[in-house]
Design a protein around this motif. Sequence first.
Motif, mmCIF file in Angstrom:
data_model
loop_
_atom_site.group_PDB
_atom_site.id
_atom_site.type_symbol
_atom_site.label_atom_id
_atom_site.label_comp_id
_atom_site.label_asym_id
_atom_site.label_seq_id
_atom_site.Cartn_x
_atom_site.Cartn_y
_atom_site.Cartn_z
ATOM 1 N N ILE A 19 0.849 -1.194 0.000
ATOM 2 C CA ILE A 19 0.000 0.000 0.000
ATOM 3 C C ILE A 19 0.885 1.245 0.000
ATOM 4 N N LEU A 20 0.736 2.034 -1.066
ATOM 5 C CA LEU A 20 1.511 3.268 -1.214
ATOM 6 C C LEU A 20 0.580 4.469 -1.099
ATOM 7 N N THR A 21 1.011 5.470 -0.356
ATOM 8 C CA THR A 21 0.266 6.721 -0.254
ATOM 9 C C THR A 21 1.117 7.811 -0.881
ATOM 10 N N LEU A 22 0.628 8.325 -2.011
ATOM 11 C CA LEU A 22 1.380 9.322 -2.777
ATOM 12 C C LEU A 22 0.707 10.689 -2.704
ATOM 13 N N SER A 23 1.506 11.717 -2.819
ATOM 14 C CA SER A 23 1.000 13.080 -2.892
ATOM 15 C C SER A 23 0.430 13.335 -4.288
ATOM 16 N N LYS A 24 -0.734 13.945 -4.360
ATOM 17 C CA LYS A 24 -1.317 14.293 -5.655
ATOM 18 C C LYS A 24 -0.451 15.314 -6.390
ATOM 19 N N LYS A 25 0.153 16.221 -5.621
ATOM 20 C CA LYS A 25 0.937 17.299 -6.226
ATOM 21 C C LYS A 25 2.280 16.819 -6.753
ATOM 22 N N THR A 26 3.001 16.065 -5.941
ATOM 23 C CA THR A 26 4.374 15.705 -6.310
ATOM 24 C C THR A 26 4.512 14.283 -6.838
ATOM 25 N N GLY A 27 3.569 13.414 -6.510
ATOM 26 C CA GLY A 27 3.687 12.016 -6.917
ATOM 27 C C GLY A 27 4.646 11.231 -6.045
ATOM 28 N N ARG A 28 5.146 11.838 -4.975
ATOM 29 C CA ARG A 28 6.104 11.180 -4.077
ATOM 30 C C ARG A 28 5.378 10.539 -2.900
ATOM 31 N N LEU A 29 6.069 9.582 -2.285
ATOM 32 C CA LEU A 29 5.526 8.925 -1.108
ATOM 33 C C LEU A 29 5.334 9.921 0.019
ATOM 34 N N ILE A 30 4.204 9.842 0.692
ATOM 35 C CA ILE A 30 3.927 10.692 1.845
ATOM 36 C C ILE A 30 4.385 9.990 3.119
ATOM 37 N N LYS A 31 4.287 8.668 3.141
ATOM 38 C CA LYS A 31 4.693 7.894 4.313
ATOM 39 C C LYS A 31 5.313 6.576 3.858
ATOM 40 N N THR A 32 5.889 5.881 4.798
ATOM 41 C CA THR A 32 6.516 4.592 4.508
ATOM 42 C C THR A 32 5.476 3.640 3.926
ATOM 43 N N PRO A 33 5.823 2.893 2.882
ATOM 44 C CA PRO A 33 4.866 1.938 2.318
ATOM 45 C C PRO A 33 4.410 0.920 3.363
ATOM 46 N N ASP A 34 3.108 0.657 3.387
ATOM 47 C CA ASP A 34 2.553 -0.367 4.263
ATOM 48 C C ASP A 34 2.566 -1.691 3.520
ATOM 49 N N ILE A 35 2.870 -2.761 4.247
ATOM 50 C CA ILE A 35 2.923 -4.091 3.653
ATOM 51 C C ILE A 35 2.107 -5.041 4.520
ATOM 52 N N VAL A 36 1.242 -5.806 3.866
ATOM 53 C CA VAL A 36 0.413 -6.787 4.552
ATOM 54 C C VAL A 36 0.683 -8.145 3.914
ATOM 55 N N SER A 37 0.970 -9.128 4.756
ATOM 56 C CA SER A 37 1.234 -10.481 4.267
ATOM 57 C C SER A 37 0.267 -11.436 4.952
ATOM 58 N N ARG A 38 -0.403 -12.266 4.172
ATOM 59 C CA ARG A 38 -1.300 -13.277 4.719
ATOM 60 C C ARG A 38 -0.944 -14.625 4.116
ATOM 61 N N ALA A 39 -0.746 -15.593 4.987
ATOM 62 C CA ALA A 39 -0.454 -16.981 4.587
ATOM 63 C C ALA A 39 0.818 -17.073 3.746
ATOM 64 N N PHE A 40 1.750 -16.130 3.951
ATOM 65 C CA PHE A 40 2.994 -16.151 3.193
ATOM 66 C C PHE A 40 4.187 -16.120 4.138
#
Length: 103
Positions: A19-40
């Motif tokens: 899960i990436l949260t990007l700024s509409k203006k700059t296209g850059r990451l606003i926060k650290t990417p979130d990662i979810v793992s299930r059954a892996f």
Amino acid sequence: EAVVKDRIHISREGIFVVILTLSKKTGRLIKTPDIVSRAFIYLDNSEELIGKIRHYLRAKTDRNIANESDIKALKEEIKEDVTHILFDATGHTPIVIPVINKV
């Protein structure tokens, strides 16, 4: 039939959501990417691998100027690249789902 195949794949290989949260203006990451793992993999036991994937995601979004037309292509590239990283590290191919939110 396709749903059954996907569920069998998920039960054997797992699912990995980025899960990436990007700024509409700059296209850059606003926060650290979130990662979810299930059954892996357990994220607590795989800090090095998760760090490698987060580094890749930061570099990828820094190189990419994300506008609406590029989002679909960006998701596909992330899906393919993360799948390769995970396979190289674990020998497994979970279903990778990239989610990109622009705020």
